[in-house]
Motif scaffolding. Sequence first.
Motif: not given
Length: 177
Positions: A118-137
Amino acid sequence: MSSDSLDLLRNAIRDVPDFPKPGILFKDITPVLADAKLLNLAIEGMSEAFANQKVNKVVGIDARGFIFGAMIAQRLGAGFIPVRKKGKLPWKTRGVDYSLEYGTNSVEMHMDAISPGERVVLADDLLATGGTAAAAIQLIQESGAVILGSAFFIELSFLEGREKLADAGPIHSLLTF
Ligand code: AMP
């Protein structure tokens, strides 16, 4: 998106010093959410880069990422998948632990939320240190999906969070501070 529209959005963000702890300048996005025109502009701007990319799922991160992610999903004709803090999702999950400035955090996604390919996009309100987004990825990649990229409303570029998001497609931030 026009520079006038971006200025309107930028000017609506409220800076709250020392929240939730001393030394943090919190970017309060609730004035944008509360204004129908600004909310529409924000979602339009965050969705733009992924229009015509046949997105199947948008993954949003607990909690403000749910708001942006679900609205982007609807605009792109995609489904919405929540990534939540450990222990909140009711079904079978896969999880990732990641380190914060002090201590660790865990996020989870339902095992069956995304199908391989499946073709997936990640969305969040704010990119700070990137730890949370990296975990979601990592959760998205472990599910066998194709990560097309990420959409953030705000990026705090001085924290260099995007360096943690290598090999996860383009990173689109509507506003950079
Ligand atoms: P990080 O893992 O450091 O990239 O942190 C990302 C998450 O923390 C985002 O989902 C934001 O909601 C929140 N966050 C971090 N720093 C700020 C800030 N200065 N203002 C508002 N939210 C923040």
